[in-house]
Design a protein around this motif. Structure first.
Motif, PDB file in Angstrom:
ATOM      1  N   LYS A 126      42.574  46.308  56.875  1.00  0.00           N
ATOM      2  CA  LYS A 126      43.820  46.715  56.225  1.00  0.00           C
ATOM      3  C   LYS A 126      45.008  46.346  57.102  1.00  0.00           C
ATOM      4  CE  LYS A 126      46.306  50.865  54.715  1.00  0.00           C
ATOM      5  NZ  LYS A 126      47.540  50.450  55.387  1.00  0.00           N
ATOM      6  N   GLY A 127      44.914  46.618  58.395  1.00  0.00           N
ATOM      7  CA  GLY A 127      45.994  46.283  59.318  1.00  0.00           C
ATOM      8  C   GLY A 127      46.242  44.788  59.403  1.00  0.00           C
TER       9      GLY A 127
ATOM     10  N   ASP B 251      47.993  43.731  56.254  1.00  0.00           N
ATOM     11  CA  ASP B 251      49.396  44.164  56.340  1.00  0.00           C
ATOM     12  C   ASP B 251      50.183  43.226  57.260  1.00  0.00           C
ATOM     13  OD1 ASP B 251      48.872  46.249  54.614  1.00  0.00           O
ATOM     14  OD2 ASP B 251      48.732  47.770  56.206  1.00  0.00           O
TER      15      ASP B 251
ATOM     16  N   GLU C 173      53.445  40.869  56.415  1.00  0.00           N
ATOM     17  CA  GLU C 173      54.679  40.942  57.203  1.00  0.00           C
ATOM     18  C   GLU C 173      55.101  39.582  57.750  1.00  0.00           C
ATOM     19  OE1 GLU C 173      57.099  43.397  58.047  1.00  0.00           O
ATOM     20  OE2 GLU C 173      56.106  44.145  56.244  1.00  0.00           O
TER      21      GLU C 173
ATOM     22  N   LEU D 102      50.333  46.572  63.880  1.00  0.00           N
ATOM     23  CA  LEU D 102      49.521  46.527  62.664  1.00  0.00           C
ATOM     24  C   LEU D 102      48.100  46.037  62.936  1.00  0.00           C
ATOM     25  CD1 LEU D 102      52.167  44.898  60.300  1.00  0.00           C
ATOM     26  CD2 LEU D 102      51.423  47.293  60.279  1.00  0.00           C
TER      27      LEU D 102
END
Length: 193
Positions: free
Chosen positions: A5-6, A9, A13, A103
């Protein structure tokens, strides 16, 4: 699941790097380059020029540095290199890097943070070569683009030679010799004054 998930993300970004407009126009185009295009170009350039480094380099590490070195511009924006070496700008970039890397899973965060710092310090052979390569495309953009950003920002030939000569030669003397030759041609033709 939390790690992936990080990473996703992070991937979302860093898309913002595509919207960071740089100070030079790609050769043959009448628009400004974005920082993501620059990252691709310097990575490909490093791969092609690795055999001309002053000392043997780890090309994978160099390419990683070049892929992440401008991510701080998502927060700080791009400032022409001849004006960007300020403490304020470097702190803004560092802040942006820390936000992005938070992240990532810890191992990636540490690796990329360490590579970003190494690039900024510019002392290791890999970092010296990466910094040398990073300077070449903007010079080529100006040489083959009528000196558009040099003229716009009133950058003198003395500044171009002094700033770039030292930085490029630290990573590759042979590369600097070729770029210097092309810069001299730009001076002779009136592109660089």
């Amino acid at each position: 699941m939390e790690e992936i998930k990080g990473i996703i993300d992070f991937m979302v970004e860093v898309e913002k790097l595509k919207s960071v407009e740089r100070q030079t126009k790609p050769v043959g185009l009448d628009r400004y380059e974005n920082s993501a295009e620059h990252s691709w170009h310097v990575c490909l350039s490093a791969l092609m020029l690795k055999d001309f480094a002053n000392v043997q380099v780890d090309i994978v590490r160099v390419m990683k540095m070049l892929l992440i070195h401008d991510l701080g511009e998502i927060e700080a924006g791009d400032i022409i290199i001849y004006s960007s070496e300020t403490d304020e700008n470097k702190q803004l970039e560092r802040s942006g890097i820390h936000k992005l890397f938070k992240l990532l899973p810890e191992a990636s965060r540490e690796e990329f943070g360490s590579l970003w710092d190494e690039f900024e310090e510019g002392e290791s052979p890999d970092a010296r070569f990466a910094k040398a390569i990073d300077r070449v495309p903007p010079l080529l953009h100006n040489i083959y683009g009528e000196g558009h950003s040099w003229k716009k920002h009133n950058i003198s030939k003395e500044k171009v030679f002094a700033f770039n000569g030292e930085r490029i030669a630290k990573g590759s003397n042979r590369l600097w010799q070729e770029v210097e030759s092309r810069l001299n041609e730009a001076v002779e033709s009136g592109v660089l004054k």
